[in-house]
Motif scaffolding. Structure first.
Motif, PDB file in Angstrom:
ATOM      1  N   SER A 329       0.603  -1.385   0.218  1.00  0.00           N
ATOM      2  CA  SER A 329      -0.341  -0.202  -0.052  1.00  0.00           C
ATOM      3  C   SER A 329       1.091   1.240  -0.103  1.00  0.00           C
ATOM      4  O   SER A 329       0.507   1.787  -1.169  1.00  0.00           O
ATOM      5  N   GLU A 332       2.791   1.892  -3.468  1.00  0.00           N
ATOM      6  CA  GLU A 332       1.503   2.397  -4.290  1.00  0.00           C
ATOM      7  C   GLU A 332       1.248   3.685  -3.779  1.00  0.00           C
ATOM      8  O   GLU A 332       1.103   4.463  -5.128  1.00  0.00           O
ATOM      9  N   THR A 333       1.450   4.211  -2.985  1.00  0.00           N
ATOM     10  CA  THR A 333       0.207   5.499  -2.301  1.00  0.00           C
ATOM     11  C   THR A 333       1.462   5.949  -2.639  1.00  0.00           C
ATOM     12  O   THR A 333       1.548   7.359  -3.677  1.00  0.00           O
ATOM     13  N   GLU A 336       2.299   7.038  -6.744  1.00  0.00           N
ATOM     14  CA  GLU A 336       1.066   7.943  -6.905  1.00  0.00           C
ATOM     15  C   GLU A 336       0.487   9.419  -6.415  1.00  0.00           C
ATOM     16  O   GLU A 336       0.767  10.367  -7.750  1.00  0.00           O
ATOM     17  N   THR A 367      11.097   2.338  -3.714  1.00  0.00           N
ATOM     18  CA  THR A 367       9.917   1.187  -4.568  1.00  0.00           C
ATOM     19  C   THR A 367      11.064   0.199  -5.315  1.00  0.00           C
ATOM     20  O   THR A 367       9.839  -1.214  -4.888  1.00  0.00           O
TER      21      THR A 367
END
Length: 395
Positions: A329, A332-333, A336, A367
């Motif tokens: 989570s 990805e956040t 984004e 990441t």
């Protein structure tokens, strides 16, 4: 080094982290733009006592909970993701000593940490078959001491470290960690990191040529994985906290930019960009993503703390899966929100001189550390079939 403060408890650790984050935020964009390495900031970090907060209480440390440690990293990463990344390996290798160090080793090295000494890392290698194909050798001498030979890459923190933990294989191919002083003959740290993000981590090369290591500076890391363990969960929790921090920092900068600098789109008929219902909608979506990542991070930390209090195969598995969920989570956040910053802030936000792109670059770089697609696989196997995740240190 200036006098080192000893932090007493979790509450003080969080207060100190918040204070340092506010300081480090002020020149984060300038450090990134000029690749000014944070030597002074790391001295400030060491003097604050934060790097010693995971030292066990019996050795004089605060022994903070995992939730506190995760929040420390989230706060620091929201201010400067490069700076937050540097001590991640430090805490990992403090944890190795907690797990497998002898009492004598713990007494010595925890004393070093309480005096402000920092650990770096010499772990990953380039050009090998995969990330766990470690070829650095730790050869035993007739007198019981060792000699190290190898080349390490992505050695975050090594350039700034007083001690460099080196992951190596012994003569029987088992994994060990050798704690080597930064000025050891035969050890060279090369500042050749040129990543597009996390520019000031100095995650360069460490060369080891016939480096002598006393026997009492070597820890049998392979034993960590022979039973239930939290090595990987703690390490990954800190990575998840860094990603969550990047997302939080990017969102905060987007909010400030739109409130103070963005112009409304002419078709909206509004006086300010902050009144635009389309931007309001997007900020609401981004806020939900960030808050969800932070909530999963807190839940993962609670699972790690629960497992530390009662370590079994089941509790270790639950902790690893909770951390993997939080990492997916948060990763990805971060990517984004780091990208959406430009979408909501408008054309001017893309100016190189503003340095807002550092959030996306830091997120995209960090990441890549280990792929979340494999974490999703392990989560799915655990949920569907009850399959415990493997004990390889990356979950």
């Amino acid at each position: 080094m200036s006098a080192v403060h000893v932090i007493a408890d979790d509450a003080e650790a969080l207060a100190v982290a918040a204070e340092l984050a506010a300081e480090f935020r002020k020149e984060a964009a300038e450090r990134d733009a000029r690749r000014r390495l944070p030597h002074a900031e790391l001295e400030r970090l060491s003097a604050s006592g934060l790097p010693a907060v995971s030292v066990p209480a019996e050795f004089g440390g605060a022994d903070v909970r995992a939730g506190t440690l995760a929040e420390i990293f989230r706060l620091l990463a929201a201010a400067d993701a490069s700076l937050a990344q540097i001590p991640q390996s430090h805490f990992v290798y403090v944890n190795v000593l907690r797990s497998q160090g002898t009492h004598v080793q713990q007494e010595f090295f925890f004393g070093e940490v309480l005096r402000g000494r920092r650990f770096g890392n010499a772990q990953s290698e380039a050009g090998t078959k995969h990330v766990q194909d470690i070829r650095t050798r730790l050869a035993r001498r007739p007198d019981g001491s060792y000699v190290l030979d190898g080349v390490k890459h992505y050695s975050t923190g090594a350039l700034f470290a007083h001690w460099i933990p080196v992951l190596a294989r012994a003569d029987d191919d088992t994994l060990h960690v050798a704690y080597v002083p930064h000025d050891a003959p035969g050890l060279t740290v090369v500042d050749d990191w040129d990543g597009m993000g996390q520019r000031t981590t100095a995650s360069g090369t460490v060369r080891l040529e016939r480096v002598a290591v006393p026997a009492d500076r070597v820890v049998p890391h392979h034993l960590t994985f022979q039973g239930p363990q939290l090595h990987g969960a703690v390490a990954q929790l800190l990575h998840a906290a860094i990603d969550a921090g990047i997302a939080s920092g990017a969102l905060a900068e987007a909010v400030e930019f739109v409130r103070t600098k963005s112009r409304p789109w002419f078709e909206s008929g509004l006086e300010t960009a902050a009144e635009d219902p389309l931007l309001i909608q997007r900020f609401g979506e981004l806020a939900i993503r960030v808050q969800a990542a932070e909530a999963l991070l807190r839940e993962a930390a609670r699972a790690v703390d629960a497992a530390r209090d009662d370590l079994t195969d089941d509790s270790a598995a639950e902790a690893s899966i909770a951390v993997a969920t939080a990492k997916v989570s948060a990763a990805e956040t971060a990517v984004e929100v780091g990208s959406a910053l430009f979408e909501v802030a408008g054309t001017r936000s893309a100016l190189d001189s503003l340095g807002l792109h550092r959030h996306w670059r830091d997120a995209r770089t960090h990441t890549l550390h280990d792929p979340v697609r494999w974490k999703i696989q392990h989560i799915g196997r655990y949920v569907l079939n009850g399959t415990r995740p493997p004990r390889h240190g990356l979950l």
